[in-house]
Design an enzyme around this catalytic site. Sequence first.
Site, short mmCIF file in Angstrom:
data_model
loop_
_atom_site.label_atom_id
_atom_site.label_comp_id
_atom_site.label_asym_id
_atom_site.label_seq_id
_atom_site.Cartn_x
_atom_site.Cartn_y
_atom_site.Cartn_z
N GLU A 116 -10.51 -1.78 1.02
CA GLU A 116 -11.58 -0.78 1.05
C GLU A 116 -12.95 -1.40 0.77
O GLU A 116 -13.88 -0.70 0.37
CB GLU A 116 -11.30 0.35 0.04
CG GLU A 116 -9.98 1.07 0.21
CD GLU A 116 -9.85 1.84 1.53
OE1 GLU A 116 -10.81 1.86 2.32
OE2 GLU A 116 -8.77 2.40 1.77
N HIS A 139 -12.39 3.60 -6.85
CA HIS A 139 -11.52 4.45 -6.02
C HIS A 139 -10.14 4.51 -6.63
O HIS A 139 -9.62 3.49 -7.12
CB HIS A 139 -11.45 3.87 -4.60
CG HIS A 139 -10.35 4.46 -3.77
ND1 HIS A 139 -10.32 5.79 -3.42
CD2 HIS A 139 -9.22 3.91 -3.24
CE1 HIS A 139 -9.23 6.02 -2.70
NE2 HIS A 139 -8.54 4.90 -2.57
N HIS A 141 -6.29 7.32 -7.07
CA HIS A 141 -5.46 8.41 -6.53
C HIS A 141 -5.00 9.37 -7.62
O HIS A 141 -3.79 9.47 -7.87
CB HIS A 141 -4.22 7.82 -5.82
CG HIS A 141 -4.51 6.78 -4.78
ND1 HIS A 141 -3.59 5.84 -4.39
CD2 HIS A 141 -5.62 6.56 -4.02
CE1 HIS A 141 -4.11 5.07 -3.44
NE2 HIS A 141 -5.35 5.47 -3.21
N GLU A 169 -17.70 21.49 -19.36
CA GLU A 169 -18.53 20.28 -19.26
C GLU A 169 -18.73 19.76 -17.84
O GLU A 169 -19.57 18.89 -17.62
CB GLU A 169 -17.97 19.18 -20.16
CG GLU A 169 -16.64 18.65 -19.70
CD GLU A 169 -16.30 17.30 -20.37
OE1 GLU A 169 -15.15 16.88 -20.24
OE2 GLU A 169 -17.19 16.70 -21.00
N HIS A 210 -5.79 11.86 -0.08
CA HIS A 210 -5.74 10.43 -0.40
C HIS A 210 -6.19 10.15 -1.84
O HIS A 210 -5.44 9.57 -2.62
CB HIS A 210 -6.61 9.64 0.60
CG HIS A 210 -6.59 8.16 0.39
ND1 HIS A 210 -6.46 7.24 1.39
CD2 HIS A 210 -6.69 7.43 -0.75
CE1 HIS A 210 -6.46 6.02 0.89
NE2 HIS A 210 -6.61 6.10 -0.42
O1 2HA Z 1 -5.66 -0.45 -1.54
O2 2HA Z 1 -6.13 2.70 -2.48
O3 2HA Z 1 -7.19 3.17 -0.13
C1 2HA Z 1 -5.14 0.70 -1.95
C2 2HA Z 1 -5.91 1.89 -1.62
C3 2HA Z 1 -6.40 2.07 -0.25
ZN ZN Z 2 -6.63 4.64 -1.81
#
Ligand code: 2HA
Ligand code: ZN
Length: 270
Positions: A116, A139, A141, A169, A210
């Site tokens: 990414e 980033h 999940h 908050e 995602h």
């Molecule tokens: O590399 O989260 O979006 C792992 C990820 C890709």
């Molecule tokens: Zn990801």
Amino acid sequence: MKDILTASWMVEMIRTTTNMYNHGWDERNGGNVSLLLSETEVADYVDTNKVLREIPTGFACPELDGKYFLVTGTGKYFKNVQYAPDVNLGLVRLTNGGETAQLLWGFTDGGKFTSEFPAHMMSHAARLKVDPENHVVMHCHPANLLAMTYVHDLDEKAFTRTLWQMCTECIVVFPDGVNVLPWMLCGTNEIGLATAEKMQTARLVVWAQHGIYGAGKDLDETFGLIETAEKAAEIYMKIAHLPLVNTITDEQMHLLEKRFGVKAREGYLM
Ligand code: 2HA
Ligand code: ZN
């Protein structure tokens, strides 16, 4: 040269990725983090004239030419960062208009930066335009935010308002709200450009089905931003199927704005 593993920014990166793993946000090789560093910050720890490898980035980003980033590696597990930082992390300097990354430290098994990387670098460039203090793109999940993208309208205003209503908050922590991208193929320049565009108006960008991107001035603040949004999504997932009896009203949101000196995204409150 001082030991790079003692640099405060390295210690913070290792602690943060470990913490993200412990929160369940980064299963397997999920998630990626990049931290913008100044030459002065890195100069005590690496010889900036000694380039170990040159890695093509596959995109141009002239705004970031000459900038240094500590970044997580592709295919690497956050779980393992604390045990082998030099394998799972890399320190790179962008050159050639952003088209080349010069490796100065790390990725010792021959690896490279996260898949990414385009979304990260384009997001850094976009955030720096509106906030020169921005140093982090993160980033991951988180389960509840992800779950929410299956059952909630993806309209950005609707999505933001729901999150704001879940904890007092929230509006204070992310008054600019969250932007949302529909499902797109990850790891591409296209999703990178789309994310960067969304980053111009908010520090949080949800990738439907995602995960989420967050941006901020340091690792702690960016972690806290995602943590707060994820907490709100968790509450939403606990109550979404129940009759709603109470909420935080727009009038109360305006009281929060006044009390904490923040301004909600234009047009998002009545
Ligand atoms: O590399 O989260 O979006 C792992 C990820 C890709
Ligand atoms: Zn990801």
